[in-house]
Design a protein around this motif. Structure first.
Motif, mmCIF file in Angstrom:
data_model
loop_
_atom_site.group_PDB
_atom_site.id
_atom_site.type_symbol
_atom_site.label_atom_id
_atom_site.label_comp_id
_atom_site.label_asym_id
_atom_site.label_seq_id
_atom_site.Cartn_x
_atom_site.Cartn_y
_atom_site.Cartn_z
ATOM 1 N N ARG A 1 158.401 -115.957 121.103
ATOM 2 C CA ARG A 1 159.233 -115.590 119.968
ATOM 3 C C ARG A 1 160.576 -115.033 120.419
ATOM 4 N N ASP B 1 174.125 -113.632 106.227
ATOM 5 C CA ASP B 1 174.980 -114.719 106.716
ATOM 6 C C ASP B 1 175.045 -115.819 105.669
ATOM 7 N N GLY C 1 162.772 -111.311 110.355
ATOM 8 C CA GLY C 1 163.658 -111.648 111.466
ATOM 9 C C GLY C 1 163.553 -110.681 112.639
ATOM 10 N N LYS C 2 162.427 -109.983 112.767
ATOM 11 C CA LYS C 2 162.278 -108.984 113.835
ATOM 12 C C LYS C 2 162.463 -109.583 115.223
ATOM 13 N N SER C 3 161.770 -110.704 115.484
ATOM 14 C CA SER C 3 161.858 -111.234 116.851
ATOM 15 C C SER C 3 163.243 -111.799 117.120
ATOM 16 N N THR C 4 163.848 -112.425 116.116
ATOM 17 C CA THR C 4 165.219 -112.928 116.275
ATOM 18 C C THR C 4 166.167 -111.751 116.545
ATOM 19 N N GLY D 1 158.642 -112.498 108.922
ATOM 20 C CA GLY D 1 159.688 -113.377 108.405
ATOM 21 C C GLY D 1 161.017 -112.693 108.195
ATOM 22 N N ALA E 1 170.756 -111.405 112.447
ATOM 23 C CA ALA E 1 170.155 -111.535 113.779
ATOM 24 C C ALA E 1 170.468 -112.907 114.342
ATOM 25 N N ARG E 2 170.496 -113.895 113.461
ATOM 26 C CA ARG E 2 170.728 -115.268 113.903
ATOM 27 C C ARG E 2 172.121 -115.440 114.493
ATOM 28 N N LYS F 1 169.689 -111.167 107.749
ATOM 29 C CA LYS F 1 170.067 -112.482 107.208
ATOM 30 C C LYS F 1 171.302 -112.389 106.315
HETATM 31 P P1 GDP Z 1 159.660 -111.959 112.242
HETATM 32 O O1 GDP Z 1 158.396 -112.535 111.676
HETATM 33 O O2 GDP Z 1 160.064 -110.731 111.496
HETATM 34 O O3 GDP Z 1 159.617 -111.752 113.717
HETATM 35 O O4 GDP Z 1 160.830 -113.017 111.922
HETATM 36 P P2 GDP Z 1 161.484 -114.137 112.865
HETATM 37 O O5 GDP Z 1 162.443 -113.531 113.805
HETATM 38 O O6 GDP Z 1 160.408 -114.987 113.422
HETATM 39 O O7 GDP Z 1 162.340 -114.952 111.792
HETATM 40 C C1 GDP Z 1 161.748 -115.605 110.695
HETATM 41 C C2 GDP Z 1 162.661 -116.728 110.252
HETATM 42 O O8 GDP Z 1 163.894 -116.207 109.766
HETATM 43 C C3 GDP Z 1 163.014 -117.699 111.376
HETATM 44 O O9 GDP Z 1 163.027 -119.001 110.863
HETATM 45 C C4 GDP Z 1 164.387 -117.243 111.807
HETATM 46 O O10 GDP Z 1 165.151 -118.306 112.335
HETATM 47 C C5 GDP Z 1 164.986 -116.767 110.490
HETATM 48 N N1 GDP Z 1 166.006 -115.721 110.705
HETATM 49 C C6 GDP Z 1 165.871 -114.624 111.489
HETATM 50 N N2 GDP Z 1 167.006 -113.897 111.457
HETATM 51 C C7 GDP Z 1 167.872 -114.544 110.640
HETATM 52 C C8 GDP Z 1 169.204 -114.287 110.197
HETATM 53 O O11 GDP Z 1 169.857 -113.307 110.562
HETATM 54 N N3 GDP Z 1 169.751 -115.187 109.317
HETATM 55 C C9 GDP Z 1 169.074 -116.265 108.880
HETATM 56 N N4 GDP Z 1 169.687 -117.075 108.016
HETATM 57 N N5 GDP Z 1 167.810 -116.548 109.283
HETATM 58 C C10 GDP Z 1 167.227 -115.707 110.146
#
Ligand code: GDP
Length: 333
Positions: A108, A204, A67-70, A65, A241-242, A202
């Motif tokens: 992802r 942002d 944001g690794k994949s993002t 959660g 990342a978003r 995150k």
């Molecule tokens: P992972 O489990 O670490 O791979 O996390 P994900 O990349 O799947 O991201 C988990 C959630 O956080 C998703 O709903 C993403 O859209 C959100 N997210 C990821 N990066 C960001 C960011 O930079 N800003 C915000 N606001 N949300 C983000």
């Protein structure tokens, strides 16, 4: 009649040409636990090894959660846009234990998975963390020989997987989040010590201020962990990342860290040390497997455990009995 030599030459040539089909086959071979595959994989790796070793190897960790994949999708796309070829590998031992994977799902990373200059490979699913880590280390060789100059290895904060990944990369990046109160609470003990770089993701919208203050707090904490004469103090950055902001700064720091390692000769030493560590970790893993599968050990183990639990046998005597059953002489402990 089998002609494995021919096969391996084909594999090596295909990988060197950058053929996605051959790369996928080579990684599947490297991931296989079958004895004949293992032998072929080692022959392939010996052929590929002279063409590897040049990529930036970066580990990326953080809780689910974060944001690794993002992050990898966005950073990887920026990097391919700048002319790099990006490989993404994953170490997710949970995928073998539960059958469900936290990482490695191609969907992802939508942009990167469709990017011809990128190769996204999910975590190997078979075996222990040691087995998964071995396959991933060897996959790095395949990806480098195929011409990928950036290798990102993603891992999740499960068990010892971060340590395993930190031991196969040059630079280890920890992604974290701003949390109110104790910023360190959300970070597993020991992981901070592995990090060469931390970024609060995150950052942002309404979270930006919290992220910045979290980064300051973490930065102070990291300085305390460092010896005063350390050549590198892990920078703590913020990114989104978003929105794709701050990623260029993260990559600049990765490059800076790599340049420092190179200029001091530490990179070559680090990689040599990693090879020696891997050697012993594979010896340990194989020995333990042999011990567990040994018929004599299997015969005595349940009874020995029962006696230890009921308090009629000390742990030391129990260990001696198990080692004796394995064929080790008396009086070892
Ligand atoms: P992972 O489990 O670490 O791979 O996390 P994900 O990349 O799947 O991201 C988990 C959630 O956080 C998703 O709903 C993403 O859209 C959100 N997210 C990821 N990066 C960001 C960011 O930079 N800003 C915000 N606001 N949300 C983000």
């Amino acid at each position: 009649r089998k002609r494995p030599t021919l096969d391996i030459d084909q594999y090596a040539a295909g990988v060197r040409e950058g053929s996605r089909a051959w790369i996928a086959r080579a990684i599947t071979l490297v991931e296989s636990t079958r004895a004949d595959h293992r032998a072929l994989a080692q022959r392939l790796l010996v052929e590929l090894l002279p063409h590897s070793g040049t990529a930036r190897r970066v580990g990326i960790s953080g809780v689910p959660g974060v944001g690794k994949s993002t992050f990898i999708d966005a950073l990887g796309t920026q990097l391919t846009g700048a002319g790099h070829r990006v490989a993404v590998l994953a170490v997710d031992p949970s995928s073998s234990r539960t059958g469900g994977s936290i990482l490695g799902d191609k969907t992802r990373m939508e942009r990167l998975a469709a990017d011809p200059a990128a190769f996204v490979r999910p975590s190997p699913t078979s075996g222990t963390l040691g087995g998964v880590a071995r396959a991933t280390r060897e996959s790095i060789v395949v990806m480098e020989a195929a011409g990928y100059d950036v290798v990102l290895v993603e891992t999740v904060g499960v068990g010892q997987s971060e340590t395993a990944v930190a031991n196969m990369v040059d630079t280890f990046l920890l992604l974290t989040l701003a949390r109110t109160g104790d910023q360190l609470q959300g970070i597993k003990k020991g992981v901070l010590e592995l990090a060469d770089l931390v970024s609060v993701n995150k950052a942002d919208g309404p979270h930006e201020r919290d992220a910045k203050s979290a980064a300051r707090e973490l930065s102070g904490a990291l300085r305390l962990l460092q010896p005063p004469d350390a050549a590198w103090t892990p920078p703590v950055l913020t990114c989104s990342a978003r929105e794709g902001t701050g990623l260029d700064t993260v990559w600049d720091r990765v490059e800076q860290h790599r340049k420092l390692l190179e200029s001091t000769g530490a990179l070559a030493k680090k990689r040599r040390d990693q090879q020696v560590d891997w050697t012993w970790s594979m010896v340990r893993e194989q020995l333990l497997n042999r011990l567990r599968d040994h018929p004599g050990v299997r015969d005595v183990a349940p009874e020995v455990e029962r006696e230890v639990r009921s308090g009629t046998l000390t742990a030391t005597l129990a260990a001696e009995r198990i080692l004796q059953a394995f064929g080790m002489p008396d009086g070892e402990l």
